[in-house]
Design an enzyme around this catalytic site. Structure first.
Site, PDB file in Angstrom:
ATOM      1  N   ARG A 265      28.449 -96.071  90.570  1.00  0.00           N
ATOM      2  CA  ARG A 265      29.289 -97.570  91.168  1.00  0.00           C
ATOM      3  C   ARG A 265      30.816 -96.668  91.000  1.00  0.00           C
ATOM      4  O   ARG A 265      31.082 -95.633  90.719  1.00  0.00           O
ATOM      5  CB  ARG A 265      29.106 -98.097  89.422  1.00  0.00           C
ATOM      6  CG  ARG A 265      28.043 -98.813  89.494  1.00  0.00           C
ATOM      7  CD  ARG A 265      27.702 -99.721  88.220  1.00  0.00           C
ATOM      8  NE  ARG A 265      26.098-100.250  88.001  1.00  0.00           N
ATOM      9  CZ  ARG A 265      25.551 -99.338  87.263  1.00  0.00           C
ATOM     10  NH1 ARG A 265      25.368 -97.648  86.912  1.00  0.00           N
ATOM     11  NH2 ARG A 265      24.246-100.332  87.379  1.00  0.00           N
TER      12      ARG A 265
ATOM     13  N   ARG B  13      26.178 -95.956  97.062  1.00  0.00           N
ATOM     14  CA  ARG B  13      25.340 -95.932  95.849  1.00  0.00           C
ATOM     15  C   ARG B  13      24.041 -96.638  96.741  1.00  0.00           C
ATOM     16  O   ARG B  13      23.071 -96.464  96.702  1.00  0.00           O
ATOM     17  CB  ARG B  13      25.885 -97.364  94.873  1.00  0.00           C
ATOM     18  CG  ARG B  13      24.548 -97.121  93.859  1.00  0.00           C
ATOM     19  CD  ARG B  13      25.514 -98.077  92.966  1.00  0.00           C
ATOM     20  NE  ARG B  13      24.359 -98.722  91.576  1.00  0.00           N
ATOM     21  CZ  ARG B  13      23.923 -97.547  90.724  1.00  0.00           C
ATOM     22  NH1 ARG B  13      24.249 -96.233  90.480  1.00  0.00           N
ATOM     23  NH2 ARG B  13      23.129 -98.579  89.647  1.00  0.00           N
TER      24      ARG B  13
ATOM     25  N   HIS C 256      19.410 -97.781  87.106  1.00  0.00           N
ATOM     26  CA  HIS C 256      19.040 -99.056  87.383  1.00  0.00           C
ATOM     27  C   HIS C 256      18.359 -99.470  86.236  1.00  0.00           C
ATOM     28  O   HIS C 256      17.143 -98.603  85.821  1.00  0.00           O
ATOM     29  CB  HIS C 256      18.918 -99.562  89.090  1.00  0.00           C
ATOM     30  CG  HIS C 256      19.573 -99.873  89.679  1.00  0.00           C
ATOM     31  ND1 HIS C 256      19.363 -99.151  90.436  1.00  0.00           N
ATOM     32  CD2 HIS C 256      20.505-100.525  89.435  1.00  0.00           C
ATOM     33  CE1 HIS C 256      20.000 -99.667  91.424  1.00  0.00           C
ATOM     34  NE2 HIS C 256      21.130-100.481  90.960  1.00  0.00           N
TER      35      HIS C 256
END
Length: 324
Positions: A167, A276, A299
Site C-alpha cells: 500500500r 498493488r 489481505h
C-alpha cells in the site's frame, strides 16, 4: 477446595469491599489528556484525518454535536444530491463515533436515519471506482523515462511497490532498518498497515528477478545513490537532486501518472494503488495460487484477492470449460 468453600471464600473476600475501596476518583486533566491520546491512536492517521474533516463539514453545514435524528436525516438528504453514498457513509461513521466517544445517544441508530441511508443507496448507489491495475509490461515501459537521481528513486519505488504489493502508506513508511538483504533477495519488515492497527508487523520477501528489471537491484541502487543509511528509504527529491524528507503517500499516484503520460500510456484510473492491484492481476494471469498472492499482499480475506483475480482473467477457471 470444593465449589461450596470457593463460594464462601469469595463471599468473605468481598463482604467489606465498599469500605476498603473508598470514594471514586474523577479523572484528572492529565489523565483525560492521556485517554484522548490513546483514543486517537485507536484509529489510523488517515481515518482520523478523514473523520475530523467530516465533522468539520457537518458542523459547517449548521449542525452540532450532539445532534438529533431530524437534523442528521436532513443533512444526509440534502448532501445526497452531490455526495456519493460512500462519502456519506463515512461521514455518518464520524458522526456516530463522535457521539459514542462522548457518551451521547447515537442519532444514526434512529429508524428514520437508517431509512434515509437505505433510500440514498437505492437511489444513488453504484459500484465504487477501483484503481486500474498497472500491469508489469506497462511498468517496464515507464522505466526508461526515469532519469537522474529522482529517476533512480522512482525506479526503486515503483518496482518494490509492485513486487512487494505494498500500500502507498506501507511504501512511504519503509525505513532502511526495515530492510534485510539475503542471497535470494530482500526481506521487508512492514511494521504496521491499514489492516494491522496493533502493529504486529509482517515480513515480505522480494526475490531477485529471474529476468528483466529487478526490484531488488533497483532498491540497492537507490540506497547507494542516496547515501541514506537510516530512516526513510523513499524521500522527496528536489529539482537539484537534494533529499528533502520522507516522501508523502499522496505523491505516489502523481509520480505514476506522470511517467505513464510521458511514455504514451493511458493514465486514466491510475493511482498509487495501481502497483498493488497490478501485482495481484499480473500474478493471477501468470497462474500464481490465491494463497501465494494473499501471502504477499497481506489481505485479511481471500474474497478481496478474488476481486483482483476476476479482473486479471475473467475466463480463467470458468465453469463452461467443463461443459462439452
Amino acid at each position: 477446595m470444593n465449589e461450596t468453600s470457593d463460594n464462601s471464600a469469595l463471599s468473605m473476600a468481598t463482604t467489606n469491599l465498599p469500605s476498603v475501596v473508598g470514594p471514586r476518583l474523577r479523572p484528572s486533566t492529565s489523565c483525560r489528556t492521556a485517554i484522548n491520546y490513546y483514543l486517537e491512536a485507536s484509529l489510523s492517521p488517515n481515518t482520523l484525518r478523514a473523520y475530523k474533516s467530516d465533522l468539520r463539514m457537518f458542523i459547517g453545514w449548521g449542525a452540532a454535536i450532539p445532534s438529533c435524528p431530524d437534523e442528521l436525516a436532513s443533512y444526509l438528504a440534502e448532501q445526497a444530491s452531490w455526495l456519493s453514498p460512500y462519502t456519506l457513509t463515512r461521514r455518518l461513521s464520524a458522526i456516530r463515533r463522535a457521539h459514542k466517544s462522548m457518551g451521547l445517544p447515537d442519532p444514526s441508530n434512529h429508524a428514520m436515519v437508517r431509512g434515509v441511508v437505505k433510500g440514498i443507496w437505492r437511489r444513488h448507489g453504484k459500484a465504487q471506482r477501483q484503481a486500474r491495475p498497472l500491469l508489469l509490461n506497462e511498468l517496464h515501459q515507464m522505466l526508461p523515462a526515469m532519469l537522474g537521481r529522482k529517476g533512480v528513486r522512482d525506479r526503486a519505488l515503483t518496482l518494490i511497490g509492485f513486487r512487494a504489493a505494498l500500500r502507498r502508506s506501507e511504501l512511504c513508511d519503509l525505513d532502511v532498518e526495515d530492510i534485510a538483504v539475503s542471497d535470494e533477495g530482500v526481506l521487508l519488515h512492514v511494521r504496521h498497515s491499514k489492516t494491522d492497527q496493533q502493529a504486529k508487523g509482517r515480513i515480505i520477501a522480494v526475490p531477485f528477478a529471474k529476468s528483466g528489471p529487478c526490484a531488488v537491484h533497483a532498491l540497492l541502487a537507490w540506497l547507494d545513490a542516496s547515501d541514506v543509511e537510516s530512516g526513510a528509504v523513499f524521500q522527496a527529491v528536489d529539482r537539484w537532486g537534494a533529499l528533502n524528507g520522507r516522501l508523502s503517500p499522496q505523491s505516489i499516484g502523481t509520480i505514476i501518472c506522470g511517467y505513464a503520460r510521458a511514455v504514451g500510456l493511458d493514465a486514466c484510473g491510475l493511482s498509487a494503488h495501481s502497483l498493488r492491484a497490478g501485482f495481484v492481476t499480473t500474478a493471477a494471469k501468470a497462474g500464481a495460487s490465491i494463497h501465494a498472492i494473499q501471502r504477499q499482499t497481506g489481505h485479511q480475506s481471500i474474497e478481496m484477492v478474488y476481486r483482483y483475480v476476476r479482473t486479471g482473467n475473467p475466463f480463467a477457471g470458468n465453469a463452461n470449460e467443463d461443459i462439452p
